[in-house]
Design a protein around this motif. Structure first.
Motif, PDB file in Angstrom:
ATOM      1  N   GLU A 103      52.803  38.280  25.192  1.00  0.00           N
ATOM      2  CA  GLU A 103      53.522  37.344  26.049  1.00  0.00           C
ATOM      3  C   GLU A 103      52.562  36.637  26.997  1.00  0.00           C
ATOM      4  OE1 GLU A 103      57.023  38.970  27.728  1.00  0.00           O
ATOM      5  OE2 GLU A 103      57.283  37.337  29.166  1.00  0.00           O
ATOM      6  N   LYS A 113      59.192  32.682  27.476  1.00  0.00           N
ATOM      7  CA  LYS A 113      60.250  33.519  26.878  1.00  0.00           C
ATOM      8  C   LYS A 113      60.664  32.949  25.523  1.00  0.00           C
ATOM      9  CE  LYS A 113      61.595  37.019  29.518  1.00  0.00           C
ATOM     10  NZ  LYS A 113      60.197  37.123  29.987  1.00  0.00           N
ATOM     11  N   VAL A 149      58.140  33.740  22.957  1.00  0.00           N
ATOM     12  CA  VAL A 149      58.190  35.123  22.494  1.00  0.00           C
ATOM     13  C   VAL A 149      59.347  35.317  21.523  1.00  0.00           C
ATOM     14  CG1 VAL A 149      58.528  37.520  23.221  1.00  0.00           C
ATOM     15  CG2 VAL A 149      57.106  35.987  24.594  1.00  0.00           C
TER      16      VAL A 149
END
Ligand SMILES: Nc1ncnc2c1ncn2[C@@H]1O[C@H](COP(=O)(O)OP(=O)(O)O)[C@@H](O)[C@H]1O
Ligand SMILES: [Mg+2]
Length: 467
Positions: A361, A389, A392
């Motif tokens: 990440e 986010k 990911v």
């Protein structure tokens, strides 16, 4: 083919592509070939970068030729990026040719011809040539007034000197133009290539270092040349075998280099060129520089192409072959056999394999930061967190693609900094693979060529497709 033509290639500049990998400026290694965690646009993937660096080192030292390297890893883990990094660190004097395997099926030539051209783009020839130049300090440029007012002048005189002599040269139209273009004035030290008429400004003479009005902040001062005005000079240039092929295979050869419309090159032409190059090498006039040929998405090649590659690598002048794939064990195209990466065993056997790993990440965040900078996009901290986010959850490439879209959304609402709302707006506008697959599952009956059976187990099918 009378004489091999070289002069035309000399000024050919390489055109660089900008795009997905424009932020990659090298492999980001230190002098002991260890990967710095963030450097030259590269983030993470340290093992793979280090391995690529070692290969590069061997290439630069000329230790390996005809060797092949495979970059293997999941989509979006930076295989292509590493190849681009290698290209950047090689510099201009080692040729790097790059193709995507599927390209060779769409060109208007046989696939082996396309591969052959790619190979020869990756083989450089360093050629030494003697040229005659005139080198001196400009004493005076005097251009005659044109007969008709407003017309370009047709004649003039140029006075040059060295520390030992001084000569006045008559100028023709072409030279007057060239002098004007280079803004040559008295006090400049210039070199004129006698064959091509090309003028190069070497700098300002030291004797004129007090003429403040004629200099800018970056003015370079040089000595007034000594000896004769006319000199023989050795110049070295590097061309690829492909460039020599093209120029000698057609009358409009030179243009073909720009349009890419080269067509098939006859085997005799290549043979003649190879013989000539071999002669030059024996006479010490030329040297072969094996470069790098990069074939991306290599699983798209079929069995004939693979056997061509195998044979081509045996050649004495072979470049280093770097190939990349994201496939696991799969069918070799053109056969019913399966093999690792869809590559036949005999080629696999030659390969040094470098694997790439999924990014963490933190690394995704850093790559997104670099891409925002590269694309000139200002993004708020929260927006970056959200985009990371998304990276990911979906893929790095999808997240990178949202940057320019969200910048547009931001621009549209007359904002200055990309905020979370812009990101979520484009996230809703453009699907990633997972959501797109889900959508297809729901509406598949309305599409053509749907093969997924409806009914029980739909969930599993959907998951199988995206994983
Ligand atoms: N180590 C890295 N550092 C910085 N950017 C990277 C790195 N690896 C990949 N990228 C960028 O992420 C995107 C996807 O990587 P790419 O090389 O196309 O993946 P692959 O070829 O493995 O599918 C590209 O825009 C690439 O430039
Ligand atoms: Mg790729």
């Amino acid at each position: 083919m009378a004489e091999i033509k070289l002069s035309e290639i000399r000024d050919l500049t390489r055109i660089e592509r900008i795009g997905a990998h424009s932020h990659i400026r090298g492999l980001g290694l230190d002098s002991s070939l260890e990967a710095r965690s963030v450097s030259e646009g590269m983030v993470g993937q340290t093992q793979a970068r280090k391995s690529a660096g070692i290969i590069l080192q061997m290439i630069k030292e000329g230790k390996i030729a005809g060797r092949a390297v495979l970059l293997a890893g999941q989509p979006g883990t930076g295989k292509t990026a590493i190849a681009m990094g290698m290209a950047k660190s090689l510099g201009d004097s080692t040729p790097f040719a790059s193709i995507s395997a599927s390209e060779i099926f769409s060109l208007e030539m046989s696939k082996t011809e396309a591969l052959m051209q790619a190979f020869r783009k990756a083989i450089g020839v360093r050629i030494k040539e003697e040229t005659e130049i005139i080198e001196g300090e400009v004493i005076e440029v005097s251009i005659d007034r044109p007969a008709v007012a407003g017309a370009a002048s047709k004649s003039g005189k140029l006075t040059l000197k060295t520390t030992e002599m001084e000569t006045v040269y008559d100028l023709g139209v072409k030279m007057i133009e060239a002098l004007g273009k280079e803004k040559v004035q008295s006090g400049d030290v210039i070199a004129i290539d006698k064959a091509s008429g090309k003028i190069t400004k070497l700098g300002r003479s030291f004797a004129r270092s007090r003429d403040y009005d004629a200099m800018g902040p970056q003015t370079k001062f040089v000595q007034c040349p000594d000896g004769e005005l006319q000199k023989r000079k050795e110049v070295v240039h590097i061309v690829t075998l492909h460039e020599i092929d093209v120029i000698n295979s057609r009358t409009q050869g030179f243009l073909a280099l720009f349009t890419g419309d080269t067509g098939e090159i006859r085997a005799e032409v290549r043979e003649q060129i190879d013989t000539k190059v071999a002669e030059w090498r024996e006479e010490g006039k030329a040297e072969i520089i094996p470069g790098v040929l990069f074939i991306d998405e290599v699983h798209m090649l079929d069995i004939e192409c693979f056997s061509f590659l195998n044979r081509a690598l045996e050649n004495e002048m072979a470049p280093i072959l770097v190939i990349a794939t994201n496939r696991g064990i799969t069918t070799i195209r053109g056969t019913n056999y399966k093999s690792p990466h869809g590559i036949p065993i005999d080629l696999l056997d030659r390969l040094l394999i470098i694997t790439t790993q999924p990014f963490s990440e933190d690394e995704i965040r850093k790559i997104l930061d670099i891409r925002c900078q590269e694309e000139g996009v200002d993004m708020s901290e929260e927006a970056k967190v959200l985009l990371t986010k998304i990276g990911v959850e979906t893929t790095l490439r999808y997240a990178i693609n949202l940057i320019s879209g969200s910048a547009l959304a931001c621009h549209k609402r007359k904002g200055k900094i990309v905020e979370m709302e812009d990101i979520s707006r484009v996230y809703q506008l453009f699907l990633d693979v997972k959501r797109s697959t889900q959508y297809l599952m729901e509406y598949q009956s309305q599409y053509m060529f749907s093969e997924v059976p409806m009914g029980e187990g739909d969930e599993d099918e959907a998951n199988a497709m995206v994983s």
